[in-house]
Design an enzyme around this catalytic site. Structure first.
Site, PDB file in Angstrom:
ATOM      1  N   ASP A 258     -32.524   2.311   8.953  1.00  0.00           N
ATOM      2  CA  ASP A 258     -31.818   3.607   9.640  1.00  0.00           C
ATOM      3  C   ASP A 258     -32.353   3.290  11.189  1.00  0.00           C
ATOM      4  O   ASP A 258     -33.596   3.570  11.587  1.00  0.00           O
ATOM      5  CB  ASP A 258     -32.588   4.962   8.848  1.00  0.00           C
ATOM      6  CG  ASP A 258     -32.031   6.304   9.636  1.00  0.00           C
ATOM      7  OD1 ASP A 258     -31.520   6.115  10.700  1.00  0.00           O
ATOM      8  OD2 ASP A 258     -32.185   7.117   8.839  1.00  0.00           O
ATOM      9  N   HIS A 259     -31.184   3.281  11.795  1.00  0.00           N
ATOM     10  CA  HIS A 259     -31.451   3.186  13.370  1.00  0.00           C
ATOM     11  C   HIS A 259     -31.863   4.255  14.059  1.00  0.00           C
ATOM     12  O   HIS A 259     -32.405   4.440  15.232  1.00  0.00           O
ATOM     13  CB  HIS A 259     -30.088   2.743  13.988  1.00  0.00           C
ATOM     14  CG  HIS A 259     -30.309   1.824  15.071  1.00  0.00           C
ATOM     15  ND1 HIS A 259     -31.389   1.784  16.115  1.00  0.00           N
ATOM     16  CD2 HIS A 259     -29.625   0.687  15.505  1.00  0.00           C
ATOM     17  CE1 HIS A 259     -31.153   0.832  16.658  1.00  0.00           C
ATOM     18  NE2 HIS A 259     -30.220   0.150  16.579  1.00  0.00           N
ATOM     19  N   ARG A 260     -31.901   5.590  13.415  1.00  0.00           N
ATOM     20  CA  ARG A 260     -32.384   6.667  13.935  1.00  0.00           C
ATOM     21  C   ARG A 260     -33.955   6.728  13.933  1.00  0.00           C
ATOM     22  O   ARG A 260     -34.745   7.246  14.783  1.00  0.00           O
ATOM     23  CB  ARG A 260     -32.096   8.046  13.300  1.00  0.00           C
ATOM     24  CG  ARG A 260     -30.399   8.139  13.200  1.00  0.00           C
ATOM     25  CD  ARG A 260     -30.002   9.279  12.259  1.00  0.00           C
ATOM     26  NE  ARG A 260     -30.371   9.251  11.018  1.00  0.00           N
ATOM     27  CZ  ARG A 260     -30.264   9.602   9.956  1.00  0.00           C
ATOM     28  NH1 ARG A 260     -29.613  11.188  10.242  1.00  0.00           N
ATOM     29  NH2 ARG A 260     -30.603   9.779   8.678  1.00  0.00           N
ATOM     30  N   VAL A 261     -34.674   5.818  12.946  1.00  0.00           N
ATOM     31  CA  VAL A 261     -35.902   5.953  12.753  1.00  0.00           C
ATOM     32  C   VAL A 261     -36.547   4.683  13.473  1.00  0.00           C
ATOM     33  O   VAL A 261     -37.775   4.471  13.805  1.00  0.00           O
ATOM     34  CB  VAL A 261     -36.290   5.933  11.405  1.00  0.00           C
ATOM     35  CG1 VAL A 261     -37.832   6.049  11.170  1.00  0.00           C
ATOM     36  CG2 VAL A 261     -35.679   7.194  10.629  1.00  0.00           C
TER      37      VAL A 261
ATOM     38  N   PRO B  32     -26.996   5.748  10.401  1.00  0.00           N
ATOM     39  CA  PRO B  32     -26.503   4.579  10.956  1.00  0.00           C
ATOM     40  C   PRO B  32     -27.348   3.381  10.228  1.00  0.00           C
ATOM     41  O   PRO B  32     -28.489   2.837  10.949  1.00  0.00           O
ATOM     42  CB  PRO B  32     -26.826   5.009  12.575  1.00  0.00           C
ATOM     43  CG  PRO B  32     -27.981   5.968  12.144  1.00  0.00           C
ATOM     44  CD  PRO B  32     -27.839   6.700  11.100  1.00  0.00           C
TER      45      PRO B  32
END
Length: 443
Positions: free
Chosen positions: A415-418, A240
């Site tokens: 990276d929006h997960r990170v 994402p």
């Protein structure tokens, strides 16, 4: 019993390669550690070493062969007392077993051509019924020494037990070795990425029909281009992305760089703007440690050192060599390291550990006149900085007066997960501060 030499996996993502050159010929005697062949992977040409001693009985795959799958039998190794007559007449019959085996395996159902005294014991199985892969010589030595192969950790390709393992082994050795190595082999196999799926899109036949009657040239995809296509498709489909943009004023940096280069000229050092960018990003990752992270499937790994990857364009693709501990290096050391890595990248002479890893990447297209662009994150990195050209722009000064300054547009792909938005903004602000106040990076 003759042993098949299999096409090795020379990197975690390698699925096939080109057998570029044989360094031995049939009849040559080899020992563990001797070079057997040069193999082209998707990234580099690497040398392949023998893990057992013996004589090259037959070469099954000629040099120059492309798209050889990992674990395909490429040659046959004869041990002491064996001859070419011991090789099964139909060498191809052994290949399916080799492809299916996770390491250099020996067929369990080959006809015994050597005297019984010289034969290896049958391939053993572990307590849960799984086959234990070991060379015939290793099995014979283990039988002579009364060793249980299930208690020995193999050092050959994909954990295969070879002669050196059993010669140095004692009962219970596997547990001790696993403890000392932190169960490195299982962890490595568990963390290796699954084979990349082919990029989705129109079928080849569909595209060919669309252009029937038009002149065109078909360009064959090499391993690097196939890997780039698969990894970037995976990145855009699974990561994402979000994007943060800033303009950075370069006037102070350009003046400081000019002064430093004048002082370093006698040492043959010439710093580039990119060297300052690498340093600025490395220090920013230390200032915002939560952003110095990678995505690891079901967890985030927060790195301690700033290992910065830098994209290098080469013919037919690109490399992202990694400068480890970039935050501790001087600007001149960074410049020297980057020049060396870039030169060897263009010659495809980088080792896998030199282009794998890192938590952050830089892609600079400013030298091509690109004002700004959005870069695709290179998994498992948490972010990548896309750098445009420095150009003269009108700016409003602190006193409200209009002036002209050299500004560089950058885009941070995250990276929006990170990394969340505020954290990404904080990281980018640190990068901007470092580049607009370059002398502070030397403090």
């Amino acid at each position: 019993m003759p042993t098949e030499i299999l096409m090795p996996a020379l990197s975690p993502t390698m699925e096939e390669g080109t057998l570029a050159k044989w360094l031995v010929k049939e009849g040559d005697t080899v020992s563990a550690g001797d070079l057997l062949a040069e193999i082209e992977t998707d990234k580099a040409t690497m040398e392949f070493e023998a893990v057992d001693e013996g004589t090259i009985g037959k070469i099954l795959v000629p040099e120059g062969t492309e798209n050889v799958k990992v674990n395909t039998a490429i040659a046959v190794l004869l041990e002491e007392g064996e001859s070419a007559d011991d090789i099964a007449g139909d060498a191809g019959a052994a290949k399916p077993e080799a492809k299916a085996a996770p390491a250099e395996g020996d067929s369990d159902e080959k006809p015994a051509a050597a005297p019984e005294a010289a034969s290896a014991p049958p391939a053993p199985k572990s307590g849960d019924g799984e086959r234990i892969f070991a060379s015939p010589l290793a099995r014979r030595i283990a039988a002579d020494k009364g060793l249980d192969l299930s208690q020995i950790a193999g050092s050959g390709p994909r954990g295969r037990i070879v002669k050196a393992d059993v010669e140095n082994a004692t009962p219970g050795a596997r547990a001790a070795q696993a403890s000392a190595r932190g169960d490195a082999a299982p962890a490595a196999s568990g963390s290796a990425p699954a084979p990349a799926a082919a990029p989705a899109g129109l079928a080849t036949e569909t595209v060919l029909k669309m252009y029937e009657g038009r002149d065109y040239e078909e360009i064959k995809l090499d391993g690097m281009r196939r890997t780039i296509a698969a990894r970037l498709t995976e990145a855009k489909q699974t990561i994402p992305h979000f994007y943060l943009r800033r303009d950075i004023r370069l006037d102070a940096l350009l003046k400081f760089r000019s002064e430093l280069n004048a002082q370093l000229e006698h040492r043959g050092v010439k710093l580039s703007v990119n060297d300052f960018i690498i340093k600025a990003c490395a220090l920013a990752l230390q200032a915002v440690p939560a952003a110095n992270a990678v995505w690891a499937g079901d967890r985030v790994l927060q790195m301690k050192a700033s290992d910065v990857a830098v994209a290098v364009a080469i013919e037919g693709g690109l490399f992202t060599p990694v400068i480890q501990d970039a935050e501790t290096k001087t600007l001149s050391a960074l410049s020297s390291a980057m020049k060396d890595l870039a030169t060897r990248a263009r010659d495809r002479k980088l080792a896998p550990h030199e282009y794998q890893g890192g938590s952050f990447a830089i892609s600079n297209l400013g030298m091509f006149g690109i004002d700004n662009f959005d870069a695709v994150i290179n998994p498992p990195h948490g972010a990548i900085l896309a750098v445009g050209a420095g150009v003269k722009k009108p700016v409003v000064g602190k006193d409200g007066e209009l002036a002209v300054a050299t500004a560089m547009s950058v885009t941070l792909s995250v990276d929006h997960r990170v990394i969340d938005g505020a954290l990404g903004a904080e990281l980018l602000q640190q990068i901007v501060d470092n580049l607009e106040n370059p002398m502070a990076m030397l403090a």
